[in-house]
Design an enzyme around this catalytic site. Structure first.
Site, mmCIF file in Angstrom:
data_model
loop_
_atom_site.group_PDB
_atom_site.id
_atom_site.type_symbol
_atom_site.label_atom_id
_atom_site.label_comp_id
_atom_site.label_asym_id
_atom_site.label_seq_id
_atom_site.Cartn_x
_atom_site.Cartn_y
_atom_site.Cartn_z
ATOM 1 N N ASP A 41 46.526 45.267 1.007
ATOM 2 C CA ASP A 41 45.231 44.729 1.470
ATOM 3 C C ASP A 41 44.790 45.544 2.675
ATOM 4 O O ASP A 41 45.641 46.025 3.447
ATOM 5 C CB ASP A 41 45.367 43.257 1.898
ATOM 6 C CG ASP A 41 45.928 43.134 3.302
ATOM 7 O OD1 ASP A 41 47.172 43.159 3.436
ATOM 8 O OD2 ASP A 41 45.119 43.067 4.274
ATOM 9 N N CYS A 48 29.042 52.726 -9.390
ATOM 10 C CA CYS A 48 28.732 51.508 -8.629
ATOM 11 C C CYS A 48 27.228 51.424 -8.403
ATOM 12 O O CYS A 48 26.506 52.420 -8.524
ATOM 13 C CB CYS A 48 29.475 51.520 -7.291
ATOM 14 S SG CYS A 48 28.639 52.410 -5.980
ATOM 15 N N HIS A 65 30.208 50.040 -2.667
ATOM 16 C CA HIS A 65 30.720 51.338 -3.118
ATOM 17 C C HIS A 65 32.189 51.503 -2.742
ATOM 18 O O HIS A 65 33.031 51.899 -3.549
ATOM 19 C CB HIS A 65 29.904 52.482 -2.520
ATOM 20 C CG HIS A 65 30.565 53.815 -2.719
ATOM 21 N ND1 HIS A 65 30.508 54.515 -3.909
ATOM 22 C CD2 HIS A 65 31.377 54.523 -1.903
ATOM 23 C CE1 HIS A 65 31.237 55.604 -3.814
ATOM 24 N NE2 HIS A 65 31.778 55.637 -2.608
ATOM 25 N N CYS A 97 30.316 58.325 -9.683
ATOM 26 C CA CYS A 97 30.602 56.912 -9.408
ATOM 27 C C CYS A 97 29.592 56.029 -10.124
ATOM 28 O O CYS A 97 28.391 56.332 -10.149
ATOM 29 C CB CYS A 97 30.551 56.644 -7.887
ATOM 30 S SG CYS A 97 30.930 54.919 -7.455
ATOM 31 N N CYS A 132 25.666 54.089 -6.101
ATOM 32 C CA CYS A 132 25.584 55.446 -6.645
ATOM 33 C C CYS A 132 24.643 55.532 -7.839
ATOM 34 O O CYS A 132 24.040 56.577 -8.074
ATOM 35 C CB CYS A 132 26.978 55.937 -7.024
ATOM 36 S SG CYS A 132 28.029 56.202 -5.599
ATOM 37 N N ASP A 143 47.153 35.219 4.507
ATOM 38 C CA ASP A 143 48.113 35.616 5.515
ATOM 39 C C ASP A 143 48.380 34.393 6.388
ATOM 40 O O ASP A 143 47.584 33.457 6.451
ATOM 41 C CB ASP A 143 47.593 36.807 6.337
ATOM 42 C CG ASP A 143 48.722 37.530 7.065
ATOM 43 O OD1 ASP A 143 48.463 38.560 7.691
ATOM 44 O OD2 ASP A 143 49.881 37.049 6.996
HETATM 45 N N1 LIG Z 1 51.937 38.162 8.483
HETATM 46 C C1 LIG Z 1 51.808 39.490 8.707
HETATM 47 N N2 LIG Z 1 50.593 40.064 8.558
HETATM 48 C C2 LIG Z 1 50.461 41.410 8.806
HETATM 49 C C3 LIG Z 1 49.182 41.979 8.711
HETATM 50 C C4 LIG Z 1 49.041 43.338 8.995
HETATM 51 N N3 LIG Z 1 47.907 44.122 9.053
HETATM 52 C C5 LIG Z 1 48.373 45.331 9.444
HETATM 53 N N4 LIG Z 1 47.597 46.385 9.662
HETATM 54 C C6 LIG Z 1 46.140 46.288 9.647
HETATM 55 C C7 LIG Z 1 45.702 47.569 10.228
HETATM 56 C C8 LIG Z 1 44.228 47.679 10.342
HETATM 57 C C9 LIG Z 1 43.532 46.954 11.315
HETATM 58 C C10 LIG Z 1 42.144 47.141 11.435
HETATM 59 C C11 LIG Z 1 41.495 48.055 10.607
HETATM 60 C C12 LIG Z 1 40.018 48.295 10.758
HETATM 61 O O1 LIG Z 1 39.391 47.582 11.603
HETATM 62 O O2 LIG Z 1 39.494 49.191 10.023
HETATM 63 C C13 LIG Z 1 42.206 48.770 9.636
HETATM 64 C C14 LIG Z 1 43.584 48.582 9.500
HETATM 65 N N5 LIG Z 1 49.714 45.369 9.601
HETATM 66 C C15 LIG Z 1 50.163 44.126 9.336
HETATM 67 C C16 LIG Z 1 51.438 43.573 9.403
HETATM 68 C C17 LIG Z 1 51.582 42.196 9.150
HETATM 69 C C18 LIG Z 1 52.857 41.540 9.269
HETATM 70 O O3 LIG Z 1 53.906 42.161 9.598
HETATM 71 N N6 LIG Z 1 52.913 40.212 9.062
#
Ligand SMILES: Nc1nc2cc3nc(NCCc4ccc(C(=O)O)cc4)[nH]c3cc2c(=O)[nH]1
Length: 373
Positions: A267, A307, A336, A305, A310, A93
């Site tokens: 992701d 893994c 897991h 499962c 499990c 990213d």
């Molecule tokens: N360059 C770019 N990168 C992104 C990464 C992102 N990641 C998200 N969401 C992540 C949500 C998220 C955050 C934390 C947790 C947790 O701690 O469990 C889970 C999900 N939305 C996103 C949008 C963008 C985007 O527009 N542009």
């Protein structure tokens, strides 16, 4: 192994697609889930364990690696693949999202973003050009444009001006990326929950031309219904012959709903982060292992499962080592969860190939109890 980057569609079932992305470092089967390896490690996992779960590609972060240990040091040591002992594809990213969600004292201008490190308060700068330079130093196979992801809710004017900035930054990212055979640059669609702004963004990105297209600006608190509402139209706004990547998603049912709507790659930190906080995702729902009801339970998390958690351990054991704050707890639950997420992806790939996605999806939902199990 190919020296080029290419995407082949093998089958579709409704809007769902299955195919393969070929890169010099290996093939990525789609739909694909990318484990997040933020600081050059998928937390609590060895790289060979990540590969054993079925992952063909993992995600790294420009923001974290530029702060520590720096992209220049990783380059001097042979690049991110060598540094973290992962020889399959890596997508990185671009840093803009993480700056806005993690860094302190940010200053956003047309040129880029200056910010203070969340680690030691030192001052740093990111721009489309610097983000491309960092991702090249890391040696990632799939590079993301430097963009701005506005926090939701936001008014339409803010969404529009942010999207316009991101499109100008997409052009600068493209220009700075240059011509790097075997490496891909993905554009990122913005536009919030506004269909017309997302169409404008998709058109702007296609006019520039990218190897893949991400649906950005989601999974930022809008909720599943609003996210699916955007996914009901956004993938179709993007080129049919290029990978479509939904960033930051998500829970198992988010992932299934996204693939159903035409997404090829995703992701999320959820499976690994939840593994460290005692949450196990299974076909029947979520197991919160810290709950006392598991302390005498001899059964595995999921009987079906395969893994290591499990195959070799009881819920009672997993409850014990979580309560005792033993390292093996995070290791086993992360393994897991990542294994289960890859099982979902493999199940969908097979179902789309067989034309049985609807039946597979019905079975996926039927097995899941509501709430904890
Ligand atoms: N360059 C770019 N990168 C992104 C990464 C992102 N990641 C998200 N969401 C992540 C949500 C998220 C955050 C934390 C947790 C947790 O701690 O469990 C889970 C999900 N939305 C996103 C949008 C963008 C985007 O527009 N542009």
């Amino acid at each position: 192994m190919t020296q080029r980057f290419s995407f082949d569609l093998h089958a579709t079932d409704g809007k769902a697609r299955t195919g393969a992305i070929s890169t010099p470092r290996g093939v990525i089967r789609t739909p694909a889930f990318m484990p997040v390896g933020t600081a050059a490690t998928v937390k609590a996992m060895l790289p060979e364990s990540v590969a054993a779960t079925g992952a063909d590609i993992l995600l790294g972060n420009t923001y974290h690696l530029m702060l520590r240990p720096t992209a220049e040091r990783i380059a001097r040591l042979g690049g991110l693949h060598k540094f973290m002992n992962w020889d399959k594809p890596i997508l990185t990213d671009s840093g803009g999202f993480q700056v806005m969600s993690l860094a302190g004292l940010r200053k956003l201008t047309e040129e880029g973003v200056t910010f203070k490190s969340h680690i030691d308060g030192s001052r740093h700068h990111l721009s489309p050009e610097r983000s491309m330079e960092i991702q090249a130093l890391l040696g990632s196979d799939i590079v993301m444009c430097f963009d701005e992801c506005p926090a939701l809710p936001a008014d339409r004017d803010r969404i529009k001006s942010s999207m316009d900035l991101s499109m100008r930054w997409a052009q600068r990212s493209r220009d700075a990326f240059g011509d790097r055979p075997g490496h891909a640059l993905f554009g990122i669609q913005q536009g919030g929950l506004e269909q017309d702004l997302r169409e404008e963004s998709a058109q702007a990105l296609q006019a520039i031309g990218f190897d893949g297209y991400a649906v950005g600006g989601l999974a930022v608190g809008e909720g599943q219904e609003a996210m699916f509402g955007v996914l009901d139209y956004a993938p179709d706004q993007l080129p049919v012959d290029k990978p479509r990547y939904l960033m930051g998603v998500g829970k198992p049912d988010d992932i299934v709903g996204a693939v159903k709507r035409g997404i090829d790659m995703m992701d999320c930190v959820l499976p690994s982060r939840s593994g460290r906080t005692g949450q196990a995702f299974t076909r029947h729902g979520v197991v919160n292992i810290k709950n006392a009801r598991h302390q005498d339970d001899p059964r595995p998390l999921d009987e079906a499962c395969t893994c290591p958690a499990c195959r070799g351990y009881s819920r009672a054991y997993l409850h014990h080592v979580f309560r005792a704050n033993e390292m093996i707890s995070g290791m086993l639950l992360t393994w897991h969860n990542l294994h289960y997420f890859q099982q979902i992806m493999a199940g969908m790939r097979d179902a789309i190939s067989a034309g049985t996605f609807a039946a597979w999806e019905a079975d996926f939902h039927a097995l899941r109890a509501q709430g904890d199990i």
